[in-house]
Motif scaffolding. Structure first.
Motif, mmCIF file in Angstrom:
data_model
loop_
_atom_site.group_PDB
_atom_site.id
_atom_site.type_symbol
_atom_site.label_atom_id
_atom_site.label_comp_id
_atom_site.label_asym_id
_atom_site.label_seq_id
_atom_site.Cartn_x
_atom_site.Cartn_y
_atom_site.Cartn_z
ATOM 1 N N VAL A 1 14.748 -7.780 -8.659
ATOM 2 C CA VAL A 1 14.244 -6.893 -7.608
ATOM 3 C C VAL A 1 15.381 -6.026 -7.079
ATOM 4 O O VAL A 1 15.229 -4.802 -6.907
ATOM 5 N N ARG B 1 16.162 -3.253 -9.447
ATOM 6 C CA ARG B 1 15.174 -2.162 -9.381
ATOM 7 C C ARG B 1 15.444 -1.242 -8.204
ATOM 8 O O ARG B 1 15.154 -0.045 -8.259
ATOM 9 N N LEU B 2 16.006 -1.803 -7.136
ATOM 10 C CA LEU B 2 16.237 -1.029 -5.925
ATOM 11 C C LEU B 2 17.632 -0.412 -5.879
ATOM 12 O O LEU B 2 18.005 0.187 -4.870
ATOM 13 N N LEU C 1 20.506 1.713 -2.016
ATOM 14 C CA LEU C 1 19.196 1.086 -2.164
ATOM 15 C C LEU C 1 18.094 2.122 -2.074
ATOM 16 O O LEU C 1 18.077 2.958 -1.163
ATOM 17 N N THR C 2 17.159 2.064 -3.013
ATOM 18 C CA THR C 2 16.004 2.941 -3.014
ATOM 19 C C THR C 2 14.760 2.152 -2.618
ATOM 20 O O THR C 2 14.785 0.925 -2.553
ATOM 21 N N GLY C 3 13.671 2.852 -2.366
ATOM 22 C CA GLY C 3 12.424 2.189 -2.031
ATOM 23 C C GLY C 3 11.627 1.834 -3.267
ATOM 24 O O GLY C 3 12.055 2.033 -4.401
ATOM 25 N N GLY C 4 10.428 1.297 -3.045
ATOM 26 C CA GLY C 4 9.559 0.954 -4.157
ATOM 27 C C GLY C 4 8.571 -0.125 -3.760
ATOM 28 O O GLY C 4 8.604 -0.658 -2.640
ATOM 29 N N VAL D 1 6.982 -3.860 -4.793
ATOM 30 C CA VAL D 1 7.390 -5.062 -5.511
ATOM 31 C C VAL D 1 6.336 -6.142 -5.320
ATOM 32 O O VAL D 1 5.929 -6.435 -4.192
ATOM 33 N N LEU E 1 14.206 -9.781 1.130
ATOM 34 C CA LEU E 1 14.020 -8.366 0.829
ATOM 35 C C LEU E 1 13.591 -7.590 2.064
ATOM 36 O O LEU E 1 14.079 -6.479 2.326
ATOM 37 N N ALA F 1 15.271 -4.146 3.668
ATOM 38 C CA ALA F 1 14.450 -2.987 3.331
ATOM 39 C C ALA F 1 14.679 -1.774 4.240
ATOM 40 O O ALA F 1 14.598 -0.633 3.763
ATOM 41 N N ALA G 1 16.973 0.967 2.844
ATOM 42 C CA ALA G 1 16.653 1.689 1.616
ATOM 43 C C ALA G 1 16.339 3.145 1.940
ATOM 44 O O ALA G 1 16.008 3.492 3.079
ATOM 45 N N VAL H 1 9.738 0.317 1.397
ATOM 46 C CA VAL H 1 9.668 -0.844 0.518
ATOM 47 C C VAL H 1 8.368 -1.575 0.833
ATOM 48 O O VAL H 1 8.148 -1.993 1.969
#
Length: 409
Positions: free
Chosen positions: A261, A264-265, A283-286, A288, A300, A304, A307, A311
Motif C-alpha cells: 500500500v 502504491r502511494l 505520498l499520493t492519494g488513491g 485501497v 494508513l 493519509a 498525501a 485517500v
C-alpha cells in the motif's frame, strides 16, 4: 539506514500457545511476544492446568493432548480476542466444566458465529449474559467432529479456532465457510499447523481437518507485521528509511502487505529474503481495499492527511467490531486534528490537510495510539488520553518509537 527490532507477532504467539498446549510433548517458543494479550493467554493456560514456563526470550509449554487438567477452572481472558476465542475452543476438546470471562471491552466483542458452530458440533456451551458474548461456560466431553458451516465475515479468528480444534476431535472437521475476512490470518494458521504435524486440505472455502493431534516442536516467533506498520508508515511520512529484520519474502503474516500500500502511494519498498526496508517519498492519494489487512487501516488513516490527494480505504467493516469501532475512532480523531473526513458502513475517505495539535481519544485501543503517534511526527502537540493501552501488544512502544524518531541516519 535505521534498523528497528520489532517484538514477536501477537497472532503467531497466540496460535503457537494453542498448538503447544494441544501437542504431544514439550514445545519451546523462541522470542514470543510478551504483552498483556499474550501474558493473558499464558495465564489462561496455567489456569486450565497446563504447564507453562516463561523465561526471557523463550517459553516452554508441556502439552496435554487429552485437554485441560483443572476441572472447574475459571479463566479471565482480559482484553485478548485470541484468548477469548481460542481458549474456550481448546477447553471444549477436553473433559470437565470450564468458565470464561473477559474485560468489559472484550465482552462487547462478538463470539456468536464461533459459539454457534461449537454448539452445532455438540459442545454444551452456555452464555451467562448477552448471547454470543462473554461470559460463558463449557461442559466439555470431547468433540466428535463432523461438518459445520461458519460465517467468518466479522473475524477470521472464528475459523482459526475451529481449524485448531480439528485435530483434537475424534473424526476430524469439515468446515464450510460462507464469508471470510482477513484471509491471510487463516494462512498463518494453516502454515503453523503444518509445523506441528497437521496438513489441512482446502478446496475453495471448504477446509477438511484430519484427526490425530499435534506433535510438539521448537517454534520461532517472527516479528509482528502489524506493529512494524507504524515504523514503515513513519518512514514513508518523514522521507526517512527504516529496515525491519525478520520480516521478508517468506513471512507468514499478511499484514506485511501494508508495505505494498505504501509503495502504491509513493514510498520506496524493498522486501528481501529476511528483511523489509521502506524509504519515504511524496505520498499520493488513491483508493485501497484493506479487507485482508484491516488491522493496518488506522495506520494508513493516520498518515493519509499528508498525501497529495484523498485517500479512500474500503471494505473494512470488521474494524467496527475490534477493540473499538476503529472506523469511527479514526474519523473522530482526524476531525479533532482539523482534517476533513467522510465515512460509510465499510469505508473512510480522508482529504489532504494540515493537522493541528489535539488530544487523541484512544477508546482504550492500542492501534489508535500507535497509529496517531505516526501523525505526531509531523504534527507537534499530539497527545493521548490513554497512552498506556499499548501494553496490549507492545508495552515499550513509546520508548522504541521515540528512539527511532530521535535517531539520525
Amino acid at each position: 539506514m535505521a534498523v528497528v527490532e520489532i517484538p514477536g507477532s501477537k497472532s503467531v504467539t497466540a496460535r503457537a500457545l494453542f498448538l503447544a498446549a494441544a501437542a504431544d510433548g514439550v514445545t519451546t517458543l523462541a522470542r514470543p511476544l510478551v504483552s498483556d494479550d499474550t501474558e493473558g493467554f499464558a495465564e489462561g493456560l496455567l489456569g486450565l492446568g497446563y504447564q507453562v514456563v516463561r523465561e526471557p526470550g523463550e517459553w516452554r509449554i508441556t502439552g496435554r493432548p487429552q485437554g485441560p487438567g483443572t476441572d472447574g477452572a475459571e479463566v479471565f481472558c482480559r482484553d485478548g480476542a485470541t484468548t477469548a476465542r481460542f481458549l474456550p475452543t481448546l477447553a471444549a476438546a477436553g473433559h470437565g466444566t470450564f468458565h470464561f470471562d473477559a474485560s468489559a471491552q472484550m465482552r462487547r466483542r462478538p463470539l456468536g458465529p464461533l459459539t454457534t458452530a461449537l454448539r452445532e458440533l455438540g459442545v454444551d456451551l452456555e452464555h451467562h449474559g448477552q448471547d454470543g458474548h462473554h461470559p460463558l461456560s463449557i461442559r466439555a466431553n470431547g468433540v466428535a467432529g463432523g461438518e459445520v458451516t461458519l460465517d467468518a465475515g466479522l473475524s477470521s479468528q472464528y475459523l482459526t479456532a475451529l481449524l485448531l480444534l480439528g485435530p483434537l476431535t475424534r473424526t476430524g472437521l469439515r468446515i464450510d465457510v460462507t464469508d471470510l475476512v482477513s484471509a491471510p490470518y487463516v494462512e498463518i494458521t494453516l502454515a503453523m499447523m503444518r509445523s506441528f504435524g497437521v496438513e489441512v486440505q482446502r478446496e475453495g472455502n471448504v477446509f477438511s481437518v484430519p484427526p490425530g493431534g499435534y506433535t510438539a516442536a521448537r517454534y520461532p516467533i517472527e516479528p509482528d507485521a502489524s506493529t512494524a506498520s507504524y515504523f514503515f508508515a513513519a518512514a514513508a511520512l518523514t522521507g526517512r528509511e527504516v529496515t525491519v529484520p525478520g520480516l521478508g519474502r517468506d513471512a507468514l503474516q499478511g499484514d506485511l502487505r501494508f508495505v505494498e500500500v505504501l509503495a502504491r502511494l509513493g514510498a520506496k519498498v524493498e522486501v528481501g529474503a529476511d528483511a523489509t526496508t521502506v524509504t519515504g517519498g511524496a505520498l499520493t492519494g488513491g483508493t485501497v481495499n484493506m479487507r485482508d489487512i484491516s488491522d493496518t487501516m488506522p495506520t494508513l488513516a493516520a498518515i493519509a492527511p499528508f498525501a497529495s490527494g484523498p485517500v479512500r480505504i474500503e471494505d473494512v467493516y470488521n474494524t467496527r467490531v475490534k477493540e473499538c469501532d476503529r472506523l469511527d475512532a479514526c474519523a473522530e480523531n482526524l476531525r479533532r486534528l482539523g482534517v476533513r473526513v467522510e465515512t460509510g458502513r465499510d469505508w473512510i475517505e480522508i482529504h489532504p490537510g494540515a493537522p493541528k495539535a489535539a488530544e487523541i481519544a484512544t477508546h482504550g485501543d492500542h492501534r489508535i495510539v500507535m497509529s496517531f503517534a505516526v501523525t505526531g511526527l509531523r504534527t507537534p502537540g499530539v497527545t493521548f488520553d490513554d497512552p498506556g493501552c499499548v501494553r496490549k501488544t507492545f508495552p515499550g512502544f513509546h520508548e522504541a518509537f521515540a528512539a527511532w524518531a530521535a535517531r539520525q541516519d
